[in-house]
Design a protein around this motif. Structure first.
Motif, PDB file in Angstrom:
ATOM      1  N   UNK A   1      40.382  41.410  52.474  1.00  0.00           N
ATOM      2  CA  UNK A   1      40.759  41.790  51.110  1.00  0.00           C
ATOM      3  C   UNK A   1      42.273  41.897  50.997  1.00  0.00           C
TER       4      UNK A   1
ATOM      5  N   UNK B   1      43.613  38.526  50.599  1.00  0.00           N
ATOM      6  CA  UNK B   1      43.326  37.969  49.282  1.00  0.00           C
ATOM      7  C   UNK B   1      44.288  38.541  48.243  1.00  0.00           C
ATOM      8  N   UNK B   2      44.563  39.840  48.320  1.00  0.00           N
ATOM      9  CA  UNK B   2      45.475  40.439  47.339  1.00  0.00           C
ATOM     10  C   UNK B   2      46.912  40.025  47.605  1.00  0.00           C
TER      11      UNK B   2
ATOM     12  N   UNK C   1      47.703  36.986  45.981  1.00  0.00           N
ATOM     13  CA  UNK C   1      47.991  37.124  44.552  1.00  0.00           C
ATOM     14  C   UNK C   1      49.307  37.882  44.347  1.00  0.00           C
ATOM     15  N   UNK C   2      50.078  37.974  45.400  1.00  0.00           N
ATOM     16  CA  UNK C   2      51.404  38.552  45.257  1.00  0.00           C
ATOM     17  C   UNK C   2      51.474  40.061  45.404  1.00  0.00           C
TER      18      UNK C   2
ATOM     19  N   UNK D   1      39.422  49.663  46.286  1.00  0.00           N
ATOM     20  CA  UNK D   1      38.283  49.517  45.373  1.00  0.00           C
ATOM     21  C   UNK D   1      37.311  48.434  45.854  1.00  0.00           C
ATOM     22  N   UNK D   2      37.798  47.206  46.135  1.00  0.00           N
ATOM     23  CA  UNK D   2      36.844  46.219  46.649  1.00  0.00           C
ATOM     24  C   UNK D   2      36.206  46.658  47.962  1.00  0.00           C
TER      25      UNK D   2
ATOM     26  N   UNK E   1      40.453  32.410  48.264  1.00  0.00           N
ATOM     27  CA  UNK E   1      39.695  32.568  49.502  1.00  0.00           C
ATOM     28  C   UNK E   1      38.214  32.255  49.307  1.00  0.00           C
TER      29      UNK E   1
ATOM     30  N   UNK F   1      34.882  39.102  45.895  1.00  0.00           N
ATOM     31  CA  UNK F   1      34.975  40.417  46.538  1.00  0.00           C
ATOM     32  C   UNK F   1      36.361  41.035  46.423  1.00  0.00           C
ATOM     33  N   UNK F   2      37.295  40.305  45.808  1.00  0.00           N
ATOM     34  CA  UNK F   2      38.634  40.877  45.677  1.00  0.00           C
ATOM     35  C   UNK F   2      38.856  41.477  44.290  1.00  0.00           C
ATOM     36  N   UNK F   3      37.866  41.372  43.380  1.00  0.00           N
ATOM     37  CA  UNK F   3      38.014  41.919  42.031  1.00  0.00           C
ATOM     38  C   UNK F   3      38.086  43.441  42.111  1.00  0.00           C
ATOM     39  N   UNK F   4      38.982  44.036  41.317  1.00  0.00           N
ATOM     40  CA  UNK F   4      39.084  45.494  41.420  1.00  0.00           C
ATOM     41  C   UNK F   4      39.432  46.186  40.117  1.00  0.00           C
TER      42      UNK F   4
ATOM     43  N   UNK G   1      42.235  42.034  35.622  1.00  0.00           N
ATOM     44  CA  UNK G   1      42.179  41.511  36.985  1.00  0.00           C
ATOM     45  C   UNK G   1      42.867  40.160  37.082  1.00  0.00           C
TER      46      UNK G   1
ATOM     47  N   UNK H   1      46.601  40.407  37.344  1.00  0.00           N
ATOM     48  CA  UNK H   1      47.210  41.021  38.535  1.00  0.00           C
ATOM     49  C   UNK H   1      48.270  40.125  39.168  1.00  0.00           C
ATOM     50  N   UNK H   2      47.920  38.839  39.376  1.00  0.00           N
ATOM     51  CA  UNK H   2      48.863  37.908  39.992  1.00  0.00           C
ATOM     52  C   UNK H   2      50.120  37.710  39.161  1.00  0.00           C
TER      53      UNK H   2
ATOM     54  N   UNK I   1      52.401  40.623  39.202  1.00  0.00           N
ATOM     55  CA  UNK I   1      53.152  40.750  40.450  1.00  0.00           C
ATOM     56  C   UNK I   1      54.344  39.808  40.476  1.00  0.00           C
TER      57      UNK I   1
ATOM     58  N   UNK J   1      32.675  44.027  37.518  1.00  0.00           N
ATOM     59  CA  UNK J   1      31.487  44.309  38.330  1.00  0.00           C
ATOM     60  C   UNK J   1      30.191  44.110  37.561  1.00  0.00           C
TER      61      UNK J   1
ATOM     62  N   UNK K   1      48.569  32.321  38.059  1.00  0.00           N
ATOM     63  CA  UNK K   1      49.919  32.336  38.636  1.00  0.00           C
ATOM     64  C   UNK K   1      50.581  30.970  38.488  1.00  0.00           C
TER      65      UNK K   1
END
Lengths: 270, 284
Positions: free
Chosen positions: A177, A180-181, A184-185, A205-206, B90, B95-98, B105, B108-109, B112, B143, B161
């Motif tokens: 994870x 992966x984040x 995304x920077x 969270x994930x 990936x 599984x990276x959603x938050x 979400x 997010x990129x 950043x 979710x 991005x």
């Protein structure tokens, strides 16, 4: 990386101590710790110190490893030692303002330093030579009497086993994870403390979501196999009290007897 | 003009430990601007390691990764800029959603990257359209989405991005056949509009054959082949030796040829195969 964290302190090996039954290791270790605190004479403390080093040699793990394990409690040892020096009773050897150093204080400081040191080192042998699974199995067996007072020993043992089993899985998941984040920077390496804590949210969270998902899956899988915590199960690895345990028991009893004799016949140094 | 280039890249996991393992061994290749490249290889052939090296998540033990001619590790402090340029999706990205909402979400990129609010908003909308996320889903919690929608949302998060190179690591794994085809079509049409470089890792030869211009074949940490799709799949025996297969239709054509039918065995789709067989039969 996260994955580099070593799990527990288990150092696989095949020494005498490694191959002892985990239950006897726990019981004899507990008894030895008690006896370390029953030493009130130079002779008995010497016996216990000698015994500790005998055990350390019996694990075939380098002494450096044990000395390093002391590093974490070095501060505790130093501070308690200093306090003992100044809190002794009797004739002061020398005085400096309100600080008095007495013979009694020096002796008890030496005692406490040696005691804590050998206590730490002999305790380390247990975690160094016993795998976490063996340790939980042994704890489960030792907790058996608690069943009489309705403590769910089986469930506790199962929980401990599952927790241990999933630590590496969750570490790997964290790694994934985080990557992966980062892709995304997400910036986790710079910024002040507050910023860094905030940067952990996209990871935590994930991670929680996946931990709950795994827990659900595992519960379903166990249910499908009709898991029942009360069922009587046989084991793949049967714990046995062997000749090594008998030897260790005899050695320990001799040492304990010697310590008790010192207490009976020699005058206390305090 | 090559956008991204690997020069003698070697990567060793856990160097200096008893678990030392060479994942990549002297890999070199380059990808041109606007190209759609497929990456195939067996499990453990080093595909995932390679894609993580390309966007600077891993640092090569030896060799260099060049983007627009510059070594990405020249200034390790600027490695984040590389990750904005080379977007990596990936495996199982859902599984990276938050975040609380899908829109947040996906944002997010771009956030950043330090883009202004309205630009972020624009990119989120655009990315969502590219992957075919319905408008009403944007304010839902990620979710609550279905598996396929989650996957799309996660991919949109990288597309937002607006990377020059987009890398997708098995984006269709675990989706049903319909969802798989739909997602691939969307990736292809995204590539057509955006005209950037796309690297797609996949296990499904049919998919790769259908959409990739060129193919990199990895085996045991080395890139054994890198050529036009047709040429790669015409070497069926080579591929089978390293445990990979050619698309089923290519295999049929090869067997026909072996049995004395003068057909072209380098076809990649069923339609082409159909045409080829018809023309072969009618020429008799």
């Amino acid at each position: 990386m996260v994955r580099d964290i070593t799990l527990g302190q288990y150092l696989p090996g095949s020494s005498f101590v490694h191959r002892m039954d985990a239950r006897s290791k726990i019981l004899l270790l507990t008894a030895s710790v008690v006896f370390i605190f029953l030493c009130f004479h130079f002779a008995s403390l010497l016996i216990m110190t000698g015994f500790t080093f005998l055990v350390l040699l019996g694990t075939r793990i380098s002494l450096m490893k044990y000395l390093k394990s002391l590093r974490g409690v070095l501060l505790v040892i130093v501070v308690t030692g200093l306090f003992q020096i100044f809190y002794g009773s009797g004739e002061p050897l020398f005085e400096w303002y309100f600080l008095k150093v007495t013979m009694n204080g020096l002796v008890s400081a030496a005692f406490i330093v040696v005691r804590i040191s050998i206590l730490m080192m002999i305790s380390a042998t247990l975690t160094y030579t016993t795998s976490p699974t063996d340790l939980t199995d042994a704890l489960e067996w030792l907790m058996k009497p608690l069943k009489l007072v309705r403590v769910p020993v089986n469930d506790i043992a199962m929980m401990m086993t599952i927790a241990l089993r999933f630590i590496p899985v969750l570490l790997e998941e964290t790694d994934k994870i985080m990557n992966a984040q980062k892709a995304r920077g997400a910036d986790m390496e710079s910024g002040n403390l507050f910023k860094r804590i905030k940067a952990l949210v996209p990871v935590l969270i994930p991670l929680f979501v996946s931990a709950f998902r795994r827990a659900g899956d595992l519960a379903t899988a166990m249910e499908c196999r009709c898991y029942d915590s009360g069922a009587v199960r046989t084991r793949m690895k049967v714990m046995r009290f062997g000749w090594r345990d008998l030897c260790a028991l005899l050695i320990c009893l001799t040492v304990y007897a010697a310590v008790l004799c010192c207490g009976r016949w020699l005058p206390s140094v305090f | 003009m090559s956008v991204i280039k690997a020069e003698g890249v070697t990567f060793v996991y856990g160097q200096g430990t008893p678990f030392q393992k060479t994942a990549l061994d002297d890999v070199s290749f380059e990808m041109r601007e606007g190209e759609f490249v497929g990456l195939i290889g067996h499990t453990g052939s080093g595909k995932s390691t390679l894609v993580q090296l390309l966007n600077g998540l891993l640092r090569p033990t030896k060799g260099k990764i060049l983007i627009d001619g510059n070594d990405i590790w020249q200034n390790p402090k600027k490695i984040r800029q590389v990750r904005f340029k080379v977007g990596l999706v990936f495996q199982y990205p859902e599984y990276q959603l938050f975040e609380e909402t899908v829109a947040k979400d996906i944002a997010f990129g771009p956030k950043n990257m330090g883009l202004p609010e309205d630009e972020v908003e624009k990119r989120v909308q655009k990315a969502a359209r590219f992957v075919g996320l319905r408008e009403e889903l944007m304010e839902a919690s990620p979710f609550e989405l279905s598996g396929g929608e989650k996957r799309r949302a996660a991919i949109a998060g990288v597309i937002a991005m607006d990377p020059d190179v987009l890398i997708l690591d098995e984006p269709t794994a675990g989706l049903d056949p319909l969802g798989r085809d739909a997602l691939l079509d969307q990736i292809v049409s995204y590539h057509k509009v955006r005209r950037n470089t796309v690297l797609l890792v996949s296990h499904t030869m049919e998919d790769i054959a259908r959409i990739a211009d060129r193919i990199i074949v990895m085996s045991k940490g080395k890139n054994v082949l890198f050529d036009d799709t047709r040429k790669v799949f015409s070497q069926g025996e080579e591929l089978e030796k390293i445990g990979l297969q050619v698309p089923q239709i290519t295999k049929i054509m090869m067997m026909l040829r072996k049995n004395g039918f003068p057909v072209d065995s380098s076809v990649l789709s069923v339609e082409q195969g159909f045409q080829e067989i018809i023309s072969c039969l009618s020429s008799d």
